[in-house]
Design a protein around this motif. Sequence first.
Motif, PDB file in Angstrom:
ATOM      1  N   ALA A 259       0.820  -1.210   0.000  1.00  0.00           N
ATOM      2  CA  ALA A 259       0.000   0.000   0.000  1.00  0.00           C
ATOM      3  C   ALA A 259       0.854   1.259   0.000  1.00  0.00           C
ATOM      4  O   ALA A 259       0.564   2.221  -0.705  1.00  0.00           O
ATOM      5  CB  ALA A 259      -0.927  -0.006   1.217  1.00  0.00           C
ATOM      6  N   LEU A 260       1.932   1.235   0.794  1.00  0.00           N
ATOM      7  CA  LEU A 260       2.710   2.467   0.999  1.00  0.00           C
ATOM      8  C   LEU A 260       3.608   2.825  -0.186  1.00  0.00           C
ATOM      9  O   LEU A 260       3.637   3.974  -0.630  1.00  0.00           O
ATOM     10  CB  LEU A 260       3.560   2.335   2.269  1.00  0.00           C
ATOM     11  N   LEU A 261       4.345   1.836  -0.697  1.00  0.00           N
ATOM     12  CA  LEU A 261       5.343   2.175  -1.710  1.00  0.00           C
ATOM     13  C   LEU A 261       4.738   2.803  -2.971  1.00  0.00           C
ATOM     14  O   LEU A 261       5.328   3.725  -3.514  1.00  0.00           O
ATOM     15  CB  LEU A 261       6.206   0.962  -2.023  1.00  0.00           C
ATOM     16  N   PRO A 262       3.563   2.346  -3.438  1.00  0.00           N
ATOM     17  CA  PRO A 262       2.970   3.042  -4.586  1.00  0.00           C
ATOM     18  C   PRO A 262       2.735   4.535  -4.331  1.00  0.00           C
ATOM     19  O   PRO A 262       2.904   5.349  -5.239  1.00  0.00           O
ATOM     20  CB  PRO A 262       1.640   2.307  -4.794  1.00  0.00           C
ATOM     21  N   THR A 263       2.409   4.910  -3.083  1.00  0.00           N
ATOM     22  CA  THR A 263       2.177   6.337  -2.840  1.00  0.00           C
ATOM     23  C   THR A 263       3.484   7.117  -2.977  1.00  0.00           C
ATOM     24  O   THR A 263       3.493   8.231  -3.467  1.00  0.00           O
ATOM     25  CB  THR A 263       1.593   6.594  -1.434  1.00  0.00           C
ATOM     26  N   VAL A 264       4.584   6.483  -2.545  1.00  0.00           N
ATOM     27  CA  VAL A 264       5.885   7.150  -2.682  1.00  0.00           C
ATOM     28  C   VAL A 264       6.209   7.333  -4.166  1.00  0.00           C
ATOM     29  O   VAL A 264       6.664   8.393  -4.600  1.00  0.00           O
ATOM     30  CB  VAL A 264       6.992   6.334  -1.983  1.00  0.00           C
ATOM     31  N   MET A 265       5.941   6.275  -4.949  1.00  0.00           N
ATOM     32  CA  MET A 265       6.206   6.346  -6.393  1.00  0.00           C
ATOM     33  C   MET A 265       5.299   7.391  -7.056  1.00  0.00           C
ATOM     34  O   MET A 265       5.732   8.129  -7.935  1.00  0.00           O
ATOM     35  CB  MET A 265       5.962   4.977  -7.034  1.00  0.00           C
ATOM     36  N   LEU A 266       4.036   7.429  -6.632  1.00  0.00           N
ATOM     37  CA  LEU A 266       3.107   8.423  -7.194  1.00  0.00           C
ATOM     38  C   LEU A 266       3.612   9.830  -6.897  1.00  0.00           C
ATOM     39  O   LEU A 266       3.553  10.727  -7.742  1.00  0.00           O
ATOM     40  CB  LEU A 266       1.699   8.251  -6.604  1.00  0.00           C
ATOM     41  N   PHE A 267       4.136   9.996  -5.688  1.00  0.00           N
ATOM     42  CA  PHE A 267       4.662  11.297  -5.297  1.00  0.00           C
ATOM     43  C   PHE A 267       5.837  11.683  -6.198  1.00  0.00           C
ATOM     44  O   PHE A 267       5.889  12.796  -6.736  1.00  0.00           O
ATOM     45  CB  PHE A 267       5.092  11.260  -3.837  1.00  0.00           C
ATOM     46  N   MET A 268       6.765  10.738  -6.382  1.00  0.00           N
ATOM     47  CA  MET A 268       7.917  11.009  -7.247  1.00  0.00           C
ATOM     48  C   MET A 268       7.447  11.354  -8.659  1.00  0.00           C
ATOM     49  O   MET A 268       7.985  12.245  -9.303  1.00  0.00           O
ATOM     50  CB  MET A 268       8.825   9.771  -7.311  1.00  0.00           C
ATOM     51  N   GLY A 269       6.448  10.613  -9.129  1.00  0.00           N
ATOM     52  CA  GLY A 269       5.937  10.842 -10.473  1.00  0.00           C
ATOM     53  C   GLY A 269       5.248  12.196 -10.603  1.00  0.00           C
ATOM     54  O   GLY A 269       5.459  12.920 -11.584  1.00  0.00           O
TER      55      GLY A 269
ATOM     56  N   TYR B 118       8.611  11.276 -17.606  1.00  0.00           N
ATOM     57  CA  TYR B 118       8.768   9.925 -17.088  1.00  0.00           C
ATOM     58  C   TYR B 118      10.220   9.678 -16.689  1.00  0.00           C
ATOM     59  O   TYR B 118      10.512   9.097 -15.655  1.00  0.00           O
ATOM     60  CB  TYR B 118       8.338   8.940 -18.171  1.00  0.00           C
ATOM     61  N   LYS B 119      11.117  10.182 -17.523  1.00  0.00           N
ATOM     62  CA  LYS B 119      12.540   9.971 -17.291  1.00  0.00           C
ATOM     63  C   LYS B 119      12.998  10.609 -15.979  1.00  0.00           C
ATOM     64  O   LYS B 119      13.692   9.993 -15.184  1.00  0.00           O
ATOM     65  CB  LYS B 119      13.323  10.581 -18.450  1.00  0.00           C
ATOM     66  N   GLU B 120      12.558  11.856 -15.787  1.00  0.00           N
ATOM     67  CA  GLU B 120      12.888  12.578 -14.571  1.00  0.00           C
ATOM     68  C   GLU B 120      12.376  11.796 -13.362  1.00  0.00           C
ATOM     69  O   GLU B 120      13.065  11.654 -12.352  1.00  0.00           O
ATOM     70  CB  GLU B 120      12.191  13.937 -14.655  1.00  0.00           C
ATOM     71  N   ALA B 121      11.171  11.289 -13.492  1.00  0.00           N
ATOM     72  CA  ALA B 121      10.564  10.543 -12.390  1.00  0.00           C
ATOM     73  C   ALA B 121      11.348   9.273 -12.085  1.00  0.00           C
ATOM     74  O   ALA B 121      11.539   8.912 -10.928  1.00  0.00           O
ATOM     75  CB  ALA B 121       9.120  10.196 -12.729  1.00  0.00           C
ATOM     76  N   GLN B 122      11.817   8.609 -13.140  1.00  0.00           N
ATOM     77  CA  GLN B 122      12.561   7.367 -12.958  1.00  0.00           C
ATOM     78  C   GLN B 122      13.812   7.590 -12.124  1.00  0.00           C
ATOM     79  O   GLN B 122      14.168   6.763 -11.286  1.00  0.00           O
ATOM     80  CB  GLN B 122      12.956   6.796 -14.308  1.00  0.00           C
ATOM     81  N   ALA B 123      14.469   8.717 -12.368  1.00  0.00           N
ATOM     82  CA  ALA B 123      15.697   9.017 -11.645  1.00  0.00           C
ATOM     83  C   ALA B 123      15.417   9.096 -10.152  1.00  0.00           C
ATOM     84  O   ALA B 123      16.126   8.486  -9.345  1.00  0.00           O
ATOM     85  CB  ALA B 123      16.296  10.321 -12.155  1.00  0.00           C
ATOM     86  N   SER B 124      14.354   9.821  -9.756  1.00  0.00           N
ATOM     87  CA  SER B 124      14.087   9.933  -8.319  1.00  0.00           C
ATOM     88  C   SER B 124      13.563   8.620  -7.753  1.00  0.00           C
ATOM     89  O   SER B 124      13.837   8.292  -6.608  1.00  0.00           O
ATOM     90  CB  SER B 124      13.120  11.078  -8.014  1.00  0.00           C
ATOM     91  N   ALA B 125      12.836   7.864  -8.581  1.00  0.00           N
ATOM     92  CA  ALA B 125      12.286   6.598  -8.080  1.00  0.00           C
ATOM     93  C   ALA B 125      13.395   5.585  -7.815  1.00  0.00           C
ATOM     94  O   ALA B 125      13.320   4.812  -6.862  1.00  0.00           O
ATOM     95  CB  ALA B 125      11.274   6.030  -9.062  1.00  0.00           C
ATOM     96  N   SER B 126      14.441   5.614  -8.636  1.00  0.00           N
ATOM     97  CA  SER B 126      15.493   4.612  -8.408  1.00  0.00           C
ATOM     98  C   SER B 126      16.214   4.875  -7.097  1.00  0.00           C
ATOM     99  O   SER B 126      16.738   3.945  -6.485  1.00  0.00           O
ATOM    100  CB  SER B 126      16.493   4.539  -9.564  1.00  0.00           C
ATOM    101  N   LEU B 127      16.206   6.131  -6.665  1.00  0.00           N
ATOM    102  CA  LEU B 127      16.807   6.457  -5.372  1.00  0.00           C
ATOM    103  C   LEU B 127      16.012   5.782  -4.251  1.00  0.00           C
ATOM    104  O   LEU B 127      16.582   5.176  -3.346  1.00  0.00           O
ATOM    105  CB  LEU B 127      16.814   7.975  -5.182  1.00  0.00           C
ATOM    106  N   VAL B 128      14.685   5.872  -4.348  1.00  0.00           N
ATOM    107  CA  VAL B 128      13.821   5.222  -3.354  1.00  0.00           C
ATOM    108  C   VAL B 128      14.098   3.725  -3.329  1.00  0.00           C
ATOM    109  O   VAL B 128      14.251   3.117  -2.273  1.00  0.00           O
ATOM    110  CB  VAL B 128      12.335   5.462  -3.697  1.00  0.00           C
ATOM    111  N   ILE B 129      14.198   3.144  -4.512  1.00  0.00           N
ATOM    112  CA  ILE B 129      14.409   1.709  -4.602  1.00  0.00           C
ATOM    113  C   ILE B 129      15.737   1.318  -3.968  1.00  0.00           C
ATOM    114  O   ILE B 129      15.836   0.347  -3.231  1.00  0.00           O
ATOM    115  CB  ILE B 129      14.360   1.264  -6.073  1.00  0.00           C
ATOM    116  N   PHE B 130      16.746   2.126  -4.230  1.00  0.00           N
ATOM    117  CA  PHE B 130      18.065   1.837  -3.666  1.00  0.00           C
ATOM    118  C   PHE B 130      17.992   1.823  -2.140  1.00  0.00           C
ATOM    119  O   PHE B 130      18.447   0.885  -1.497  1.00  0.00           O
ATOM    120  CB  PHE B 130      19.070   2.874  -4.158  1.00  0.00           C
TER     121      PHE B 130
END
Lengths: 398, 247
Positions: A293-303, A309-321
């Motif tokens: 439930a939680l992680l999609p909200t973080v991804m939505l926020f980054m997006g 999309y590219k810009e969003a991917q960069a910040s999302a990979s930080l979360v994943i790391f």
Amino acid sequence: MSPQPSAPPRSRIAAVARKELLDTLRDRRTLLVTLLPALVAGPLVLMLMFTVIAGQIDRARELKLPVVGQAHAPALVAFLTRQQVTLTAAPADYEAKVRGGELDVVLVVDDNFASDVASGRGGKVQLVYDRSRDRAQPSIREAEALLRAYNRQWGSQRLLLRGVAPTVGNPLVVDAIDLATPQQSGAFLLFFLAYYGLFAAVMGGMAIALDVTAGERERQSLEPLLMTPARPLELVIGKWLAVATFNATIVIVTLTGYYVTLRFAPLPAVGVPFLFSVRELAWFLIVLVPLVALLPTVMLFMGARSRTYKEAQASASLVIFVVSIIPVVQLVQQRKDPDWIVWIPVSGQFSLLGQVLRGEGVPLAQLAASFAVPVALTAGMLLLVTRLLSRESILAGK
Amino acid sequence: MIRVDAVTKSFGRQGEVRAVRDVSFSAQDGQITGLLGPNGAGKTTLLRMLATLIVPNAGSASIAGLDVVRDRYAVREAIGVLSDARGLYPRLTARENIRYYGTLHGLSGVELESRAARLIHTLGLDALADRRTQGFSQGEKMKVAIARALIHDPATILLDEPTNGLDIMSVRALREQLRQLRGEGRCLLFSSHVMQEVAALCDRIVILGGGRVIATGTATELIAQSGAATLEDAFVSLLGSGEGLAA
């Protein structure tokens, strides 16, 4: 031009969620790169790990021991041969070969072994090995254990010859009782299972979450959408439901892959009875709910913060790391997790997954604690994303 | 009926970009009102305020008696907007794109399907309706965007530069559509920087320049007001320069 009756918020939320899921199912490439790893991860990782472990066990069982100076200690040689050890003459450059990893361990019998023993001094032998080599560990342990056993046996025989009970020389009788349940012995291997379950919860929703936010902005469909009667909060909840549903599917597929592999695949026998039954599978899914439930909200926020999309991917990979490094830190620490860890998102879930795998079960209070923070954070993040979508500046910069 | 009363909107940290300044005009039902102005005149900002996406700093505006700030969601149900951004969902078919907006407007079932089918037919999209919009031409995309904006049968229609990027055949088809919508008694507000467009279509024209209303009236009135021979000359002389017209 008849005025429409306003649709209830629920039906608009459902419409958004349905559309986003349909859109994702039509996106073959994203589906492929998200679902395929989820499907093959289980079988592949397990096969690999089982093969490695089976190999190590075989090495220990069929110890091949190169010996220098066999002729000096015929009794030792006889003992080792009786223990099914294959003895060979060591090559002259055995030290280099051990260093290079070609030989695991070499036994060197001292030239003066026979005379030392005869004159009542201790006979000298050397074990040559490189402890930094993981693959050699089982052989080293086995060789050490055999030498200790020989030492004990020899000593006991001498005492008996002199009419002394062997317990005089060995007053301590060590009887090792391994308390690890079958599940516990397998737990280290299954760390990977917990890790992959967690990882699936992190990765599963990323592509779709970024597509429904940054992607929507990039293809200029966000502005018309914001002009419909759908409130920003309804849009965000609808999109979140779609992402979380997809994320949950990925987690289920990943874990089911592990379950099916462990249950039905012809894995090499490693003598570790794994317990990952339907019960554990169900517990895994329950424990992972807060993250799904939680992680999609973080991804939505980054997006929603990004224009493309590219810009969003960069910040999302930080979360994943960050999220994927946490369990590794916990593992490396090799300490029992403190009780409060269940309150911490990600760490708490990882700790509970470990408990499930060790067959300890999850008390309801701990489970509730592990839900508390993620649930609150999910609500907070949804409101935050809603605020982002309500800002006038979301329209700027195409 | 659209009423705009002394509306002002600035952007930037200190409000240094004054996009719309003290603009007032009205647009009647059963008419096409043209917002004519060079690039940067404030047309898009004005339309976004009417579409309730952004809030004016001062002044007020209403559509069919509904205030665009206070009653923003009621306004959204009453208007159909073809905005500057008109992206479709490329993986959905034309019909699915249109249907999505219908469901967000509270339509469902047979009513939604029949409305979508009717719009698809009027816009000449029958052959394309069940194909993904991925490879659609500009004109085809525009038609889908119009159908999407009209699915809830709005009485007021806002169009931001609808002819941008269209070939002449599509422009003529669009004009025909808009005349038909006018004939049904709707209120249309149409923004453009192309004067011929506005002259060919609009009953009344509001000329915007630098965020202000420069002049209002029918084409004939504007020509008379400026003392010029053609609408183009009138436009240029009212704006006070030829700047921006090249675009």
